[in-house]
Motif scaffolding. Structure first.
Motif, PDB file in Angstrom:
ATOM      1  N   CYS A  86       1.539   3.323   2.914  1.00 52.40           N
ATOM      2  CA  CYS A  86       0.438   2.467   3.381  1.00 52.40           C
ATOM      3  C   CYS A  86      -0.921   3.071   3.065  1.00 52.40           C
ATOM      4  CB  CYS A  86       0.574   2.221   4.877  1.00 52.40           C
ATOM      5  SG  CYS A  86       2.019   1.221   5.324  1.00 52.40           S
ATOM      6  N   ARG A 108       4.086  -5.513   4.618  1.00 55.13           N
ATOM      7  CA  ARG A 108       3.086  -4.458   4.437  1.00 55.13           C
ATOM      8  C   ARG A 108       3.264  -3.764   3.089  1.00 55.13           C
ATOM      9  NH1 ARG A 108       2.522  -0.654   9.617  1.00 55.13           N
ATOM     10  NH2 ARG A 108       0.782   0.088   8.327  1.00 55.13           N
ATOM     11  N   GLN A 112       0.565  -3.655  -0.056  1.00 58.69           N
ATOM     12  CA  GLN A 112       0.079  -2.396  -0.626  1.00 58.69           C
ATOM     13  C   GLN A 112       0.353  -2.320  -2.121  1.00 58.69           C
ATOM     14  OE1 GLN A 112      -1.846  -0.434   0.852  1.00 58.69           O
ATOM     15  NE2 GLN A 112      -1.909   1.367  -0.483  1.00 58.69           N
ATOM     16  N   HIS A 115      -2.201  -4.383  -3.840  1.00 59.49           N
ATOM     17  CA  HIS A 115      -3.475  -3.667  -3.859  1.00 59.49           C
ATOM     18  C   HIS A 115      -3.482  -2.608  -4.957  1.00 59.49           C
ATOM     19  CE1 HIS A 115      -7.050  -1.543  -2.550  1.00 59.49           C
ATOM     20  NE2 HIS A 115      -6.344  -0.443  -2.367  1.00 59.49           N
TER      21      HIS A 115
END
Length: 219
Positions: A86, A108, A112, A115
Motif C-alpha cells: 500500500c 486496495r 495501488q 497508481h
C-alpha cells in the motif's frame, strides 16, 4: 549479548507467531491462510517470459524471490520484505500481485497497482491474480477490467490448477496431512497490466500468453 543464531531464532519466532496469530492460531488448516501462493509452474513462466522478480503480496515463508512486499515490515524486513504494498511504488520492472482473498484486499491492491502504472517512469508490467468474483462483481476486478493498462485478461477453472497452501511451512499440515497443494474455492482471474513503455519492452506474444494460460489450466 545475543548470539547471531539466537537473534535469528528470535526474529523467526516473531514472524511465525505474527502470521499464526492473524490466522487464528493452531491448529491451522490448508485454507486458513489469506496468502496461498500461485502455482510454481505459473511463477516459472512469469519469471522466464516476463522477467517477474518481485511479489507485491507475500510473506517470508511464501515468497519466491529475495525481495517482496508483506503486511508486517517490523518483523518481515530482516527476511527481505520492503513493507506493505500500500505504500510501495515501483518505477519500473515486472511484478506479481496475488492479494489476500477479501474484497477489501483486492480493491486496495488493484487501486495501488493502477497508481503504480500511472506514475511509473520506466517500463512496468504487473500480473494480477485473484478469485474470479463476478456475482456480485468485485469492485477491484471491475477496475482492472476497465483499466487502460490492461493487456491480457482471462479466467481459469478452479479444477484445473492448485495453489500452494498458505501454511505449507508447518509440518503439522504439510507433512502429516499431505496438504501442500490446495484447490481454490473459486475460478481464478488473471490480468496482465502494462504501461506503454512496459508493452514495448515486454511483448505479450501469442506464445507467451498461451504458456501463461496453460500454467493455470486455462488453455
Amino acid at each position: 549479548k545475543q548470539t547471531l543464531s539466537t537473534a535469528f531464532s528470535n526474529s523467526l519466532y516473531c514472524v511465525l507467531r505474527r502470521y499464526l496469530t492473524v490466522m487464528g492460531g493452531l491448529p491451522a488448516t490448508p485454507g486458513a491462510s489469506f496468502e496461498a501462493p500461485i502455482p510454481p509452474s505459473a511463477v516459472a513462466h512469469l519469471h522466464q517470459d516476463l522477467d517477474v522478480r518481485f511479489q507485491l503480496c507475500s510473506s517470508p515463508m511464501n515468497t519466491y524471490f529475495r525481495s517482496f512486499c508483506s503486511p508486517f515490515a517490523d518483523t518481515d524486513a530482516l527476511f527481505g520484505s520492503l513493507g506493505s504494498m500500500c505504500g510501495f511504488v515501483a518505477a519500473s520492472g515486472a511484478l506479481e500481485c496475488h492479494p489476500p482473498c477479501t474484497e477489501e484486499g483486492i480493491g486496495r491492491s488493484a487501486a495501488q497497482v493502477e497508481h503504480m502504472l500511472s506514475v511509473a517512469t520506466g517500463p512496468l508490467t504487473v500480473v494480477f491474480v485473484s478469485p474470479n468474483w463476478v456475482d456480485p462483481p468485485c469492485a477491484g476486478l471491475v477496475m482492472l477490467t476497465q483499466s487502460v493498462h490492461k493487456r491480457v485478461e482471462f479466467s481459469a477453472p478452479r479444477s484445473a490448477h492448485a495453489y500452494v497452501s498458505g501454511v505449507h511451512y508447518l509440518a503439522s499440515t504439510a507433512v502429516a496431512n499431505n496438504a501442500r497443494n490446495v484447490t481454490p474455492m473459486f475460478d481464478t482471474r488473471v490480468f496482465v497490466l502494462q504501461n506503454d513503455a512496459g508493452a514495448e519492452a515486454c511483448a505479450l506474444t501469442h506464445e507467451v500468453v498461451g504458456r501463461l494460460k496453460r500454467a493455470f489450466g486455462a488453455a
